[in-house]
Motif scaffolding. Structure first.
Motif, short mmCIF file in Angstrom:
data_model
loop_
_atom_site.label_atom_id
_atom_site.label_comp_id
_atom_site.label_asym_id
_atom_site.label_seq_id
_atom_site.Cartn_x
_atom_site.Cartn_y
_atom_site.Cartn_z
N LEU A 10 0.69 -1.27 0.13
CA LEU A 10 -0.12 -0.22 -0.10
C LEU A 10 0.74 1.05 0.11
O LEU A 10 0.56 2.39 -0.71
CB LEU A 10 -1.15 0.11 1.27
N SER A 11 2.20 1.32 0.71
CA SER A 11 2.76 2.49 0.82
C SER A 11 3.92 2.26 -0.24
O SER A 11 4.20 3.56 -0.48
CB SER A 11 3.51 2.51 2.38
N GLY A 12 4.26 1.56 -0.82
CA GLY A 12 5.40 1.43 -1.89
C GLY A 12 6.79 1.32 -0.95
O GLY A 12 8.06 1.26 -1.66
N VAL A 13 6.85 1.09 0.22
CA VAL A 13 8.14 0.91 1.19
C VAL A 13 8.46 -0.53 1.12
O VAL A 13 7.56 -1.31 1.63
CB VAL A 13 7.94 1.51 2.42
N PRO A 14 9.64 -0.98 0.59
CA PRO A 14 9.99 -2.29 0.89
C PRO A 14 9.93 -2.95 2.22
O PRO A 14 10.13 -1.98 3.38
CB PRO A 14 11.43 -2.23 0.28
N CYS A 22 16.45 3.02 9.42
CA CYS A 22 16.15 4.31 8.99
C CYS A 22 15.12 5.17 9.46
O CYS A 22 14.00 4.59 9.98
CB CYS A 22 15.76 4.15 7.57
N ARG A 23 15.52 6.53 9.99
CA ARG A 23 14.49 7.27 10.67
C ARG A 23 14.09 8.54 9.73
O ARG A 23 13.48 9.44 10.44
CB ARG A 23 15.45 7.86 11.81
N GLY A 26 8.51 10.00 6.86
CA GLY A 26 7.55 9.10 5.93
C GLY A 26 7.66 7.77 6.23
O GLY A 26 6.82 7.20 6.42
N LEU A 27 8.82 7.39 6.24
CA LEU A 27 9.13 5.79 6.65
C LEU A 27 8.54 5.39 8.03
O LEU A 27 8.00 4.60 8.27
CB LEU A 27 10.61 5.28 6.55
N CYS A 28 9.05 6.40 9.08
CA CYS A 28 8.56 6.12 10.23
C CYS A 28 7.13 6.14 10.51
O CYS A 28 6.56 5.37 11.31
CB CYS A 28 9.24 7.23 11.28
N LEU A 29 6.41 7.01 9.91
CA LEU A 29 4.99 7.01 9.84
C LEU A 29 4.35 5.69 9.34
O LEU A 29 3.38 5.17 9.91
CB LEU A 29 4.35 7.93 9.09
#
Length: 84
Positions: A10-14, A22-23, A26-29
C-alpha cells in the motif's frame, strides 16, 4: 499476506526498509501505522517488536505516536484501518 507485507504494497516502502533503522519521517509514519495495526489485531508488544525488529518499548512509543497522528490526520487513520 502479513501486515508488514500489506503496508509495503500500500505504501510502496519495501519490507526490508520498514524493518531497518532508517528514521526518515515518511518511513517512520508507515512503521508506526504497522505497529498500531498489529496491536489492533491483538498482537503483544514483544511479538510486534520481534516482527519489526524493535524492542517492545519502542513499539509502545510507535503505537502512541500512531494514535496521535490518527487523531489529527484522517488519511493516516484510514491507512491504519486498511492494515488492521
Amino acid at each position: 499476506m502479513t501486515t508488514i507485507e500489506r503496508a509495503s504494497v500500500l505504501s510502496g516502502v519495501p519490507v526490508w526498509l520498514l524493518r531497518s533503522d532508517c528514521r526518515l519521517r515518511g518511513l517512520c509514519l508507515v512503521r508506526f501505522a504497522v505497529m498500531a495495526a498489529m496491536r489492533r489485531k491483538g498482537m503483544t508488544l514483544p511479538a510486534i517488536g520481534h516482527a519489526m525488529r524493535r524492542d517492545h518499548s519502542t513499539v509502545l512509543s510507535g503505537i502512541r505516536k500512531a494514535d496521535d497522528y490518527a487523531a489529527r490526520y484522517p488519511r493516516f487513520m484510514a491507512f491504519v484501518e486498511a492494515l488492521a
